[in-house]
Design an enzyme around this catalytic site. Structure first.
Site, mmCIF file in Angstrom:
data_model
loop_
_atom_site.group_PDB
_atom_site.id
_atom_site.type_symbol
_atom_site.label_atom_id
_atom_site.label_comp_id
_atom_site.label_asym_id
_atom_site.label_seq_id
_atom_site.Cartn_x
_atom_site.Cartn_y
_atom_site.Cartn_z
ATOM 1 N N ASP A 1 0.777 -1.245 0.000
ATOM 2 C CA ASP A 1 0.000 0.000 0.000
ATOM 3 C C ASP A 1 0.810 1.298 0.000
ATOM 4 O OD1 ASP A 1 -2.444 1.362 -0.037
ATOM 5 O OD2 ASP A 1 -2.470 1.566 2.137
ATOM 6 N N CYS B 1 -23.662 5.162 -1.297
ATOM 7 C CA CYS B 1 -22.661 6.207 -1.038
ATOM 8 C C CYS B 1 -23.328 7.514 -0.624
ATOM 9 C CB CYS B 1 -21.798 6.441 -2.276
ATOM 10 S SG CYS B 1 -20.526 7.709 -2.025
ATOM 11 N N CYS C 1 -15.380 11.441 -1.835
ATOM 12 C CA CYS C 1 -15.330 10.218 -1.035
ATOM 13 C C CYS C 1 -15.017 10.557 0.424
ATOM 14 C CB CYS C 1 -14.261 9.277 -1.599
ATOM 15 S SG CYS C 1 -13.997 7.791 -0.615
ATOM 16 N N CYS D 1 -19.771 1.450 1.285
ATOM 17 C CA CYS D 1 -19.793 0.709 0.021
ATOM 18 C C CYS D 1 -19.256 -0.708 0.186
ATOM 19 C CB CYS D 1 -19.035 1.459 -1.073
ATOM 20 S SG CYS D 1 -17.256 1.651 -0.792
#
Length: 357
Positions: free
Chosen positions: A136, A200, A216, A246
């Protein structure tokens, strides 16, 4: 190179499970040919927001074989962090804080990387070659590699989904110069489902499989510096670090299980912390509370900013006084959030009063 090592590939997968990983698959570094065009379209649309680092080193990010030309195989690994509780239940408790499931205990970067390094050392001892491990923090397209390796597929919310693990897993990878047997790529199993898109709160998906991070909540609470757009603040609810909506509604989670790794089990004090307590944190107290947690990296000021947005959305008289006390905070973004929270609470309270009439 002696050719593909089928026997070694099976051993690697067995060892990965023995180390505690939930799943292990293999692909080639060049098995993601569509990444360059997808990345360019994402950046050209401005969907990356303030994350300028996504526009850097795109020659690596778009093509793993360029990142390390000697690599012949990518071992892609899944680390389950499935919750025991319903992640959406906290959203009904307006005076409590919603922290994303993955951040309710230890920082996964540390946990996964140690496991990756143990697997990599084992591989070198068994077969030689060279290795590099990633989780990541490097310009590696982990989700496309995960799909190419058959670990899962990128759903309409752009996250990787597994038929065995659902949505709750981290991705790590071991690049190696060894020639391992690749797995078949996974295909899309979303069908006509739109659950992740429809849930969302901020309409962050301009289309299926496309995410505009500027809307987001995960991005807004973690990556976004400075004040959040006032039009988006009411939509954030009590989500103060990340957002699981989500992920949580994905039907494939019916196969998900609770994380085996206890370091991912939610800390009792982070399951439903009181917004008032979090708003009172100074820098030292913030660091102490979130020592070893991924939350620590956003710092006290951004964290308290998020808490104040949640306080504003709560409509709680008790919390109004908390917000009022931070209107003079030395950090202007925090002070702005506090002033907004005081005004927002009045609006929420008036709306609730009218609905009760």
């Amino acid at each position: 190179m002696a050719g593909v090592r089928v026997d070694l590939t099976a051993q690697v997968k067995a060892q990965a499970l023995a180390e505690g990983f939930s799943a292990c698959r293999v692909c080639r570094p060049w098995d993601v040919p569509d990444v360059p065009s997808r990345l360019r379209a994402f950046l050209d649309a401005g969907y990356h927001g303030q994350m300028g680092w996504l526009a850097e080193r795109t020659h690596w990010r778009a093509a793993p074989q360029v990142l390390w030309p000697d690599a012949r195989s990518v071992i892609v690994l899944a680390e389950n962090y499935g919750p025991e509780h319903d992640p959406l239940g906290i959203l009904e408790q307006s005076e409590k804080a919603a922290i994303s499931v993955y951040a309710q205990n230890r920082d996964y970067h540390d946990v996964v990387k140690k496991r990756l390094k143990r697997l990599a050392r084992w591989l070198i001892e068994q077969a030689g070659g060279e290795v590099k491990v990633f989780v990541d923090t490097a310009p590696v397209p982990e989700k496309p590699l995960g799909q190419a390796a058959g670990l899962g597929w990128q759903g309409k919310h752009t996250n990787l989904v597994s038929r065995e693990l659902g949505s709750w897993f981290f991705i790590g990878s071991v690049f190696t110069t060894l020639d391992l047997e690749p797995d078949a790529a996974e295909v899309d199993h979303c069908g006509s489902c739109r659950a992740c898109l429809d849930v969302c709160p901020t309409d962050a998906f301009p289309a299926p499989y496309k995410l505009d991070v500027r809307r987001c909540i995960s991005y807004l609470t973690i990556e976004h510096h400075g004040p959040v757009d006032e039009a988006l603040r009411p939509l954030m609810g009590n989500r103060i670090y990340g957002c699981d909506d989500c992920l949580a509604v994905c039907p494939w989670n019916k196969f998900a299980e609770r994380a085996a790794e206890v370091k991912y089990h939610a800390r009792a004090d982070l399951l439903a912390p009181d917004l008032a307590d979090l708003a009172a944190l100074d820098d030292a107290a913030f660091r102490a509370l979130f020592s070893g947690s991924p939350v620590k990296r956003i710092g006290r000021n951004r964290f308290v900013r998020n808490v104040l947005y949640a306080i504003g959305n709560s409509g709680s008289d008790r919390l109004r006084d908390v917000a009022q006390g931070l209107t003079g905070d030395p950090d202007e973004t925090v002070a702005d959030a506090a002033r907004w929270a005081v005004m927002r609470q009045s609006d929420v309270a008036n709306t609730q009063a009218r609905s009760d009439d």
